[in-house]
Scaffold this motif. Sequence first.
Motif, PDB file in Angstrom:
ATOM      1  N   ALA A  21     -17.572  -0.831   9.227  1.00 15.02           N
ATOM      2  CA  ALA A  21     -17.250  -1.924  10.134  1.00 15.02           C
ATOM      3  C   ALA A  21     -16.592  -3.069   9.380  1.00 15.02           C
ATOM      4  O   ALA A  21     -15.796  -3.820   9.931  1.00 15.02           O
ATOM      5  N   TYR A  22     -16.919  -3.181   8.094  1.00 19.22           N
ATOM      6  CA  TYR A  22     -16.347  -4.228   7.239  1.00 19.22           C
ATOM      7  C   TYR A  22     -15.633  -3.520   6.100  1.00 19.22           C
ATOM      8  O   TYR A  22     -16.268  -2.842   5.294  1.00 19.22           O
ATOM      9  N   ARG A  23     -14.317  -3.681   6.066  1.00 21.98           N
ATOM     10  CA  ARG A  23     -13.536  -2.859   5.141  1.00 21.98           C
ATOM     11  C   ARG A  23     -12.334  -3.621   4.610  1.00 21.98           C
ATOM     12  O   ARG A  23     -11.894  -4.617   5.178  1.00 21.98           O
ATOM     13  N   VAL A  24     -11.804  -3.105   3.517  1.00 18.38           N
ATOM     14  CA  VAL A  24     -10.588  -3.664   2.930  1.00 18.38           C
ATOM     15  C   VAL A  24      -9.381  -3.104   3.669  1.00 18.38           C
ATOM     16  O   VAL A  24      -9.487  -2.126   4.408  1.00 18.38           O
ATOM     17  N   GLN A  25      -8.238  -3.720   3.442  1.00 16.26           N
ATOM     18  CA  GLN A  25      -6.986  -3.220   3.988  1.00 16.26           C
ATOM     19  C   GLN A  25      -6.225  -2.480   2.885  1.00 16.26           C
ATOM     20  O   GLN A  25      -6.232  -2.895   1.725  1.00 16.26           O
ATOM     21  N   ILE A  26      -5.605  -1.382   3.276  1.00  8.88           N
ATOM     22  CA  ILE A  26      -4.785  -0.645   2.313  1.00  8.88           C
ATOM     23  C   ILE A  26      -3.530  -1.476   2.048  1.00  8.88           C
ATOM     24  O   ILE A  26      -2.743  -1.721   2.967  1.00  8.88           O
ATOM     25  N   SER A  27      -3.344  -1.881   0.802  1.00  5.06           N
ATOM     26  CA  SER A  27      -2.287  -2.840   0.467  1.00  5.06           C
ATOM     27  C   SER A  27      -1.162  -2.168  -0.320  1.00  5.06           C
ATOM     28  O   SER A  27      -1.321  -1.080  -0.886  1.00  5.06           O
ATOM     29  N   TRP A  28      -0.017  -2.865  -0.362  1.00  2.17           N
ATOM     30  CA  TRP A  28       1.155  -2.343  -1.061  1.00  2.17           C
ATOM     31  C   TRP A  28       0.900  -2.175  -2.550  1.00  2.17           C
ATOM     32  O   TRP A  28       1.449  -1.269  -3.190  1.00  2.17           O
ATOM     33  N   TRP A  29       0.062  -3.053  -3.124  1.00  2.53           N
ATOM     34  CA  TRP A  29      -0.151  -2.989  -4.569  1.00  2.53           C
ATOM     35  C   TRP A  29      -0.849  -1.696  -4.982  1.00  2.53           C
ATOM     36  O   TRP A  29      -0.668  -1.226  -6.120  1.00  2.53           O
ATOM     37  N   MET A  30      -1.639  -1.109  -4.062  1.00  4.30           N
ATOM     38  CA  MET A  30      -2.309   0.152  -4.368  1.00  4.30           C
ATOM     39  C   MET A  30      -1.280   1.259  -4.583  1.00  4.30           C
ATOM     40  O   MET A  30      -1.390   2.065  -5.519  1.00  4.30           O
ATOM     41  N   TYR A  31      -0.259   1.288  -3.719  1.00  2.00           N
ATOM     42  CA  TYR A  31       0.783   2.298  -3.854  1.00  2.00           C
ATOM     43  C   TYR A  31       1.650   2.041  -5.090  1.00  2.00           C
ATOM     44  O   TYR A  31       2.039   2.979  -5.785  1.00  2.00           O
ATOM     45  N   LEU A  32       1.927   0.770  -5.344  1.00  2.00           N
ATOM     46  CA  LEU A  32       2.727   0.430  -6.516  1.00  2.00           C
ATOM     47  C   LEU A  32       2.004   0.834  -7.797  1.00  2.00           C
ATOM     48  O   LEU A  32       2.600   1.441  -8.700  1.00  2.00           O
ATOM     49  N   PHE A  33       0.712   0.518  -7.869  1.00  2.00           N
ATOM     50  CA  PHE A  33      -0.070   0.856  -9.058  1.00  2.00           C
ATOM     51  C   PHE A  33      -0.186   2.363  -9.222  1.00  2.00           C
ATOM     52  O   PHE A  33      -0.003   2.897 -10.328  1.00  2.00           O
ATOM     53  N   ALA A  34      -0.500   3.069  -8.122  1.00  2.43           N
ATOM     54  CA  ALA A  34      -0.650   4.525  -8.198  1.00  2.43           C
ATOM     55  C   ALA A  34       0.664   5.187  -8.591  1.00  2.43           C
ATOM     56  O   ALA A  34       0.694   6.097  -9.437  1.00  2.43           O
ATOM     57  N   GLY A  35       1.773   4.736  -7.989  1.00  2.00           N
ATOM     58  CA  GLY A  35       3.063   5.322  -8.312  1.00  2.00           C
ATOM     59  C   GLY A  35       3.448   5.086  -9.759  1.00  2.00           C
ATOM     60  O   GLY A  35       3.926   6.000 -10.449  1.00  2.00           O
ATOM     61  N   ALA A  36       3.249   3.851 -10.231  1.00  2.00           N
ATOM     62  CA  ALA A  36       3.573   3.536 -11.623  1.00  2.00           C
ATOM     63  C   ALA A  36       2.724   4.356 -12.582  1.00  2.00           C
ATOM     64  O   ALA A  36       3.224   4.869 -13.605  1.00  2.00           O
ATOM     65  N   LEU A  37       1.443   4.504 -12.251  1.00  2.00           N
ATOM     66  CA  LEU A  37       0.539   5.275 -13.114  1.00  2.00           C
ATOM     67  C   LEU A  37       0.983   6.727 -13.211  1.00  2.00           C
ATOM     68  O   LEU A  37       1.062   7.304 -14.308  1.00  2.00           O
ATOM     69  N   VAL A  38       1.281   7.342 -12.066  1.00  7.99           N
ATOM     70  CA  VAL A  38       1.674   8.750 -12.054  1.00  7.99           C
ATOM     71  C   VAL A  38       2.989   8.952 -12.789  1.00  7.99           C
ATOM     72  O   VAL A  38       3.147   9.884 -13.593  1.00  7.99           O
ATOM     73  N   ILE A  39       3.971   8.066 -12.561  1.00 10.45           N
ATOM     74  CA  ILE A  39       5.278   8.206 -13.207  1.00 10.45           C
ATOM     75  C   ILE A  39       5.165   8.013 -14.726  1.00 10.45           C
ATOM     76  O   ILE A  39       5.761   8.760 -15.506  1.00 10.45           O
ATOM     77  N   VAL A  40       4.399   7.013 -15.152  1.00  9.85           N
ATOM     78  CA  VAL A  40       4.229   6.770 -16.582  1.00  9.85           C
ATOM     79  C   VAL A  40       3.579   7.961 -17.265  1.00  9.85           C
ATOM     80  O   VAL A  40       4.020   8.399 -18.345  1.00  9.85           O
ATOM     81  N   LEU A  41       2.518   8.514 -16.656  1.00  7.30           N
ATOM     82  CA  LEU A  41       1.858   9.684 -17.241  1.00  7.30           C
ATOM     83  C   LEU A  41       2.816  10.869 -17.311  1.00  7.30           C
ATOM     84  O   LEU A  41       2.830  11.625 -18.301  1.00  7.30           O
TER      85      LEU A  41
END
Length: 819
Positions: free
Chosen positions: A775-795
């Motif tokens: 009932a009380y939750r965070v919002q999925i934000s753009w920074w999550m995708y940016l961080f995940a994408g950068a992490l995957v590409i760097v690896l």
Amino acid sequence: MLKNYFKVAVRILWKNRVISSINIIGLSISVALCLLLFFYIRYERSFDGFHTKKDRLFRLEATQRYEIKEEEGTKRGWLKKLTGGEETNNSVVFPFVIAEELQAAFPEVKSITRMAGMSLNDEAWKTVVEANDKVFKETDILDVDANFFENFSFPLLKGNPATVLEDINSMVLSGSVALKYFGSRDPIGQRVVLDNDTTQQFIVTGIAADAPANSGIRYSMVYNIRSRPDYTDRISSRLNTWSHQYIIELATGVDAARFQHKLNSWMRQKYGQELRFDKPERVREYQWLLRPLQQCHYSSKGWGHYTNSRVLYLLTCLSLLILVLASVNYILLTIAGAIGRIKEVGMRKLMGAGRKRVVFQLWMETLLVVLLCMVSGLFFARLGLPLFNRLLDVQISFSMITFKEILIAGVSLAVLLSLLAGCYPAAAISATKAVTVVKSGHTYKINPRFSNPLIVFQFFICFVLVIAIIVISTQMRYISRRDLGFNKEQVLLIKNEAMGKDLSSIRNRLFNYARTQPQVVAMSGIGGDLKGSYNYNRFKLNGAQQWYSQIRVDYDYFKLLNIPLTMGRVFSADRISDTVKKARACVINESFYKLLGPGNVKLGEYNETIRATVIGVCKDYNFESLTKPIGPQQHVLTDSYENYFMFKVRGVELGKTIDGFRKEWSTLTHDYPFEFTFLDASLGEMYKTDMRWQQIISVAAFFAVSIACLGLLGFSLLSMLNRSKEIGIRKVLGATIKDISVLLTRKIVLLIFIGLIIAGPFSWLVMNEWLREFAYRVQISWWMYLFAGALVIVLALLTVSVQTLKTAVTNPVKSLRNE
């Protein structure tokens, strides 16, 4: 022929031992994970399957008699429906009287076993037991019908199943409990007392082996249901008290579905006047159901073990994803190593080998690799089993699994893997034309059409898993830091169990001791807990049924937890009116006040709607899991019993404070067991499952990204081998190392980026659905995708950088000379 194929396969694997080693390691880890998940799924599905009568035993259930409003935070979304998480909200308890009348009415019913007392977790109610001058707190003390050990296949170490519970005051102990209380002494004939109550004295008449690990029925002690002091009164009260589960044994040959229809017709005729509902349509919808014994553990109600079918589904999907990723990795690496085998394949064809024989030879190599992976995977599975048990909170051991099952699982997995990972590379390599071997100066290339989609698919999966880790971690961090509306820090909870006539004096003396301790700031008591253990009551408001939770508190509850009031006052020992049961003084929260309507609540006046006198309104606070919104809550004064004693303590010398309470408790209760926890730790238990999922997803994502990077290494090798002549020419014409590196990595980055773009919407849908649980939750934000994408590409770039640089600095004369 097979022997020759095997020899060639061994030689080829040794020749390409680097790629072969990478393949074996990646596949071995995947096999280990799949084997562990297979054993776990098999273990969960095996519950209650060992009973001889399992096909004839059914649990009686009933649809809810009253409509329960589903809160926004708990609504079922598409993911739960897809994964089988849609669980019915049936009632599983019935009155005593129905058993005799049901069995008398139907010859199809061979026997009925009533039982109650099983717990689902360690936080369940514990009963104080005294035997052989020893006192412990026990869970899973069952009161059952005398036919319990006849209907269920629990072996008796001492006693006859048909007679062991025949006497009213007879009791059967589990083997571990008997050893705990009596040691080497024979327990038969010894006395056992429950709750320090002389009306609950039993004589041990049998010893049962501990329930198997895959038993949904858990027991420490079992006694005859007719020994209950209130048994006769409950029979007389008819349908007023619903408390026990019914396990019905149908006669041989009886069809359960047809009998269920017949049972409901009888129920409406027999109990139609006694069963009352709010609405006529609820009466028509109400029915009794028969759930097969082996399916009881898929329901969270009333059973000693709960198997979440949704978890099994998701773990199965997760294991298949890891397996597919490993297979894709194998395909890419095998194709990368195939450049040097084009001449070999061409020569085989020139010598008369058909394509089928070539495919079979290449598949034989895959099968050999897979068999090696099965052996090493089984070894890794044994090493990883303790970690696996911790992650899933289970106790699986290899001793529970027969060699036959391991062999069948291993062979099946080997065949599946060899077909999944071996067929495409074999087909791609065997497609080489024989004429290529006689053309001098030909650049041997292999250009499998599915290599690009495979890379995209691998990183699609990786990105989804990495996003899942980020979202789950962020949500768990949000929950742990959210202001619940009360002060949960440094609150010591001492669990209290019923202890007969000494209950009130023990409470008073313990609180008197606490007042003498300078480190104790405040004290209070609570009937229930702050994790959803309440009474739920219904009332009518404007013709509609409403529900509210009721919690029993003492005078200092609001002060200890620092819960502010917006109106009125809290309970006071100086006001006699607060203790008058007819007036029923209460403090409600803001949500309850808004639901009733400000104009319908007058402080200090009796309210007919809720049949209580509202003396105050407190601020809303989260008294349940954050998966649910704050609902209407009523606080009433506790009468003579509290589940927990609460002490607000200073944050210094906590060990010394706890030891002091332990000694005082031992003195007051004559060495009764002492159990304590802290409020913040207790509240954290509500999210134990979600934290476990965070760990599982993290482990899966780690292996997925690792396997995908290995596959990317194979793809980069393939790309560089295919373009070796081009790279040599470019270097001769003046291309720098930087230019060559960009050239080689540009396509890889593009493919990864495509995978990320495809995974973005999919991961948003899946994780947004998971967040709907709260009932009380965070919002999925753009920074999550940016961080995940950068992490995957760097690896990914780090994985291919070494090979890229190696190719970029290679002397172009070598590649051009080879061409």
